[in-house]
Design a protein around this motif. Structure first.
Motif, PDB file in Angstrom:
ATOM      1  N   ARG A   7       0.840  -1.201   0.000  1.00  0.00           N
ATOM      2  CA  ARG A   7       0.000   0.000   0.000  1.00  0.00           C
ATOM      3  C   ARG A   7       0.878   1.255   0.000  1.00  0.00           C
ATOM      4  O   ARG A   7       0.647   2.183  -0.752  1.00  0.00           O
ATOM      5  CB  ARG A   7      -0.926   0.005   1.217  1.00  0.00           C
ATOM      6  N   HIS A   8       1.881   1.271   0.851  1.00  0.00           N
ATOM      7  CA  HIS A   8       2.747   2.449   0.953  1.00  0.00           C
ATOM      8  C   HIS A   8       3.548   2.670  -0.322  1.00  0.00           C
ATOM      9  O   HIS A   8       3.771   3.813  -0.729  1.00  0.00           O
ATOM     10  CB  HIS A   8       3.647   2.340   2.180  1.00  0.00           C
ATOM     11  N   ILE A   9       3.947   1.598  -0.959  1.00  0.00           N
ATOM     12  CA  ILE A   9       4.647   1.724  -2.242  1.00  0.00           C
ATOM     13  C   ILE A   9       3.687   2.270  -3.304  1.00  0.00           C
ATOM     14  O   ILE A   9       4.040   3.171  -4.060  1.00  0.00           O
ATOM     15  CB  ILE A   9       5.274   0.381  -2.668  1.00  0.00           C
ATOM     16  N   ALA A  10       2.458   1.751  -3.338  1.00  0.00           N
ATOM     17  CA  ALA A  10       1.469   2.247  -4.305  1.00  0.00           C
ATOM     18  C   ALA A  10       1.140   3.715  -4.068  1.00  0.00           C
ATOM     19  O   ALA A  10       1.040   4.503  -5.012  1.00  0.00           O
ATOM     20  CB  ALA A  10       0.194   1.403  -4.232  1.00  0.00           C
ATOM     21  N   LYS A  11       0.995   4.107  -2.810  1.00  0.00           N
ATOM     22  CA  LYS A  11       0.733   5.520  -2.492  1.00  0.00           C
ATOM     23  C   LYS A  11       1.925   6.385  -2.897  1.00  0.00           C
ATOM     24  O   LYS A  11       1.755   7.496  -3.397  1.00  0.00           O
ATOM     25  CB  LYS A  11       0.440   5.697  -0.999  1.00  0.00           C
ATOM     26  N   THR A  12       3.121   5.864  -2.672  1.00  0.00           N
ATOM     27  CA  THR A  12       4.336   6.587  -3.041  1.00  0.00           C
ATOM     28  C   THR A  12       4.353   6.866  -4.543  1.00  0.00           C
ATOM     29  O   THR A  12       4.620   7.979  -4.981  1.00  0.00           O
ATOM     30  CB  THR A  12       5.586   5.772  -2.646  1.00  0.00           C
ATOM     31  N   ILE A  13       4.053   5.858  -5.330  1.00  0.00           N
ATOM     32  CA  ILE A  13       4.096   5.994  -6.789  1.00  0.00           C
ATOM     33  C   ILE A  13       3.014   6.957  -7.288  1.00  0.00           C
ATOM     34  O   ILE A  13       3.294   7.848  -8.095  1.00  0.00           O
ATOM     35  CB  ILE A  13       3.979   4.616  -7.471  1.00  0.00           C
ATOM     36  N   THR A  14       1.781   6.802  -6.789  1.00  0.00           N
ATOM     37  CA  THR A  14       0.713   7.701  -7.261  1.00  0.00           C
ATOM     38  C   THR A  14       0.981   9.137  -6.852  1.00  0.00           C
ATOM     39  O   THR A  14       0.779  10.061  -7.639  1.00  0.00           O
ATOM     40  CB  THR A  14      -0.684   7.262  -6.756  1.00  0.00           C
ATOM     41  N   TRP A  15       1.457   9.324  -5.622  1.00  0.00           N
ATOM     42  CA  TRP A  15       1.747  10.698  -5.191  1.00  0.00           C
ATOM     43  C   TRP A  15       2.896  11.282  -5.993  1.00  0.00           C
ATOM     44  O   TRP A  15       2.877  12.446  -6.374  1.00  0.00           O
ATOM     45  CB  TRP A  15       2.046  10.784  -3.699  1.00  0.00           C
ATOM     46  N   ARG A  16       3.910  10.477  -6.264  1.00  0.00           N
ATOM     47  CA  ARG A  16       5.061  11.016  -6.993  1.00  0.00           C
ATOM     48  C   ARG A  16       4.667  11.447  -8.397  1.00  0.00           C
ATOM     49  O   ARG A  16       5.175  12.447  -8.915  1.00  0.00           O
ATOM     50  CB  ARG A  16       6.193   9.981  -7.042  1.00  0.00           C
ATOM     51  N   GLU A  44      13.645  15.061  -8.573  1.00  0.00           N
ATOM     52  CA  GLU A  44      12.743  14.835  -7.447  1.00  0.00           C
ATOM     53  C   GLU A  44      12.138  13.439  -7.425  1.00  0.00           C
ATOM     54  O   GLU A  44      11.793  12.944  -6.362  1.00  0.00           O
ATOM     55  CB  GLU A  44      11.589  15.846  -7.480  1.00  0.00           C
ATOM     56  N   VAL A  45      12.003  12.828  -8.566  1.00  0.00           N
ATOM     57  CA  VAL A  45      11.447  11.472  -8.593  1.00  0.00           C
ATOM     58  C   VAL A  45      12.251  10.575  -7.651  1.00  0.00           C
ATOM     59  O   VAL A  45      11.679   9.841  -6.842  1.00  0.00           O
ATOM     60  CB  VAL A  45      11.422  10.888 -10.021  1.00  0.00           C
ATOM     61  N   LEU A  46      13.543  10.683  -7.709  1.00  0.00           N
ATOM     62  CA  LEU A  46      14.399   9.830  -6.873  1.00  0.00           C
ATOM     63  C   LEU A  46      14.345  10.238  -5.404  1.00  0.00           C
ATOM     64  O   LEU A  46      14.092   9.401  -4.530  1.00  0.00           O
ATOM     65  CB  LEU A  46      15.845   9.885  -7.377  1.00  0.00           C
ATOM     66  N   THR A  47      14.585  11.502  -5.126  1.00  0.00           N
ATOM     67  CA  THR A  47      14.642  11.931  -3.724  1.00  0.00           C
ATOM     68  C   THR A  47      13.278  11.844  -3.045  1.00  0.00           C
ATOM     69  O   THR A  47      13.170  11.374  -1.917  1.00  0.00           O
ATOM     70  CB  THR A  47      15.182  13.366  -3.598  1.00  0.00           C
ATOM     71  N   LYS A  48      12.243  12.273  -3.741  1.00  0.00           N
ATOM     72  CA  LYS A  48      10.918  12.313  -3.118  1.00  0.00           C
ATOM     73  C   LYS A  48      10.325  10.927  -2.902  1.00  0.00           C
ATOM     74  O   LYS A  48       9.618  10.717  -1.916  1.00  0.00           O
ATOM     75  CB  LYS A  48       9.947  13.142  -3.958  1.00  0.00           C
ATOM     76  N   MET A  49      10.578   9.980  -3.792  1.00  0.00           N
ATOM     77  CA  MET A  49      10.028   8.644  -3.577  1.00  0.00           C
ATOM     78  C   MET A  49      10.615   8.026  -2.316  1.00  0.00           C
ATOM     79  O   MET A  49       9.895   7.440  -1.514  1.00  0.00           O
ATOM     80  CB  MET A  49      10.235   7.749  -4.786  1.00  0.00           C
ATOM     81  N   LEU A  50      11.899   8.191  -2.117  1.00  0.00           N
ATOM     82  CA  LEU A  50      12.526   7.674  -0.902  1.00  0.00           C
ATOM     83  C   LEU A  50      11.997   8.404   0.332  1.00  0.00           C
ATOM     84  O   LEU A  50      11.581   7.779   1.309  1.00  0.00           O
ATOM     85  CB  LEU A  50      14.051   7.800  -0.987  1.00  0.00           C
ATOM     86  N   LEU A  51      11.973   9.727   0.273  1.00  0.00           N
ATOM     87  CA  LEU A  51      11.496  10.505   1.420  1.00  0.00           C
ATOM     88  C   LEU A  51      10.028  10.227   1.726  1.00  0.00           C
ATOM     89  O   LEU A  51       9.631  10.108   2.886  1.00  0.00           O
ATOM     90  CB  LEU A  51      11.711  12.003   1.180  1.00  0.00           C
ATOM     91  N   LEU A  89      11.461  21.488   1.566  1.00  0.00           N
ATOM     92  CA  LEU A  89      12.904  21.639   1.782  1.00  0.00           C
ATOM     93  C   LEU A  89      13.699  20.920   0.698  1.00  0.00           C
ATOM     94  O   LEU A  89      14.686  21.449   0.177  1.00  0.00           O
ATOM     95  CB  LEU A  89      13.296  21.131   3.170  1.00  0.00           C
ATOM     96  N   ASP A  90      13.257  19.732   0.341  1.00  0.00           N
ATOM     97  CA  ASP A  90      13.914  18.970  -0.726  1.00  0.00           C
ATOM     98  C   ASP A  90      13.825  19.720  -2.059  1.00  0.00           C
ATOM     99  O   ASP A  90      14.826  19.862  -2.764  1.00  0.00           O
ATOM    100  CB  ASP A  90      13.266  17.587  -0.840  1.00  0.00           C
ATOM    101  N   THR A  91      12.642  20.228  -2.389  1.00  0.00           N
ATOM    102  CA  THR A  91      12.461  20.962  -3.644  1.00  0.00           C
ATOM    103  C   THR A  91      13.327  22.211  -3.689  1.00  0.00           C
ATOM    104  O   THR A  91      13.969  22.498  -4.703  1.00  0.00           O
ATOM    105  CB  THR A  91      10.982  21.364  -3.836  1.00  0.00           C
ATOM    106  N   MET A  92      13.342  22.965  -2.602  1.00  0.00           N
ATOM    107  CA  MET A  92      14.127  24.209  -2.591  1.00  0.00           C
ATOM    108  C   MET A  92      15.613  23.925  -2.782  1.00  0.00           C
ATOM    109  O   MET A  92      16.282  24.612  -3.553  1.00  0.00           O
ATOM    110  CB  MET A  92      13.884  24.988  -1.293  1.00  0.00           C
ATOM    111  N   MET A  93      16.112  22.887  -2.116  1.00  0.00           N
ATOM    112  CA  MET A  93      17.535  22.561  -2.258  1.00  0.00           C
ATOM    113  C   MET A  93      17.860  22.079  -3.671  1.00  0.00           C
ATOM    114  O   MET A  93      18.862  22.494  -4.260  1.00  0.00           O
ATOM    115  CB  MET A  93      17.948  21.521  -1.217  1.00  0.00           C
ATOM    116  N   LEU A  94      17.002  21.227  -4.222  1.00  0.00           N
ATOM    117  CA  LEU A  94      17.235  20.740  -5.582  1.00  0.00           C
ATOM    118  C   LEU A  94      17.117  21.866  -6.610  1.00  0.00           C
ATOM    119  O   LEU A  94      17.928  21.951  -7.540  1.00  0.00           O
ATOM    120  CB  LEU A  94      16.241  19.626  -5.930  1.00  0.00           C
TER     121      LEU A  94
END
Length: 146
Positions: A7-16, A44-51, A89-94
């Motif tokens: 579920r968390h992986i599916a939510k991660t993918i849809t949100w990303r 962001e695809v990489l950093t945000k999916m992990l975060l 914070l991630d977006t601003m730094m990237l």
């Protein structure tokens, strides 16, 4: 327990997917450069999916705000706020790193706070309607109906 990971992986993918499209469009609009938007969106695809996955797992362990039927708009709002802090914070730094301009990172981050909080809250509410990966909630709903 294993189903919650799915579920968390599916939510991660849809949100990303939603978040990346928003970031690309905002970055393009703010910088006037579609290439900057694409670079930021892809980074962001990489950093945000992990975060996001780590955020989702952490919130799964926190039981605050869960009502008897499992629903909690306050909980979803709290998750929205904590995720937005991490995400912005991630977006601003990237954006700063990719554009080379700290002001560009700040601008993109500030606009994104509004758009992403709205989109994330709607995403959380939509996912609440699906039982995918939540065998226990499915059982509870059946018990409450009887």
């Amino acid at each position: 327990m294993a189903k919650t990971y799915k579920r968390h992986i599916a939510k991660t993918i849809t949100w990303r997917c939603i978040g990346t499209i928003d970031t690309i469009l905002l970055s393009w609009f703010i910088t006037g450069n579609s290439f900057t938007g694409l670079k930021l969106g892809l980074a962001e695809v990489l950093t945000k999916m992990l975060l996001y996955y780590l955020h989702e797992r952490a919130w799964f362990k926190v039981k605050a705000g869960i009502t008897k039927n499992g629903d909690s708009k306050k909980r979803h709002l709290a998750k929205t706020i904590t995720w937005r802090i991490v995400g912005t914070l991630d977006t601003m730094m990237l954006a700063w790193w990719i554009s080379g301009n700290p002001l560009t990172g700040l601008k993109i981050g500030m606009v994104e706070v509004v758009t992403k909080m709205i989109l994330y809250y709607l995403h959380e509410r939509a996912w609440y309607k699906f039982d995918y990966g939540l065998q226990q909630r499915r059982i509870k709903k059946i018990k409450y109906r009887k």
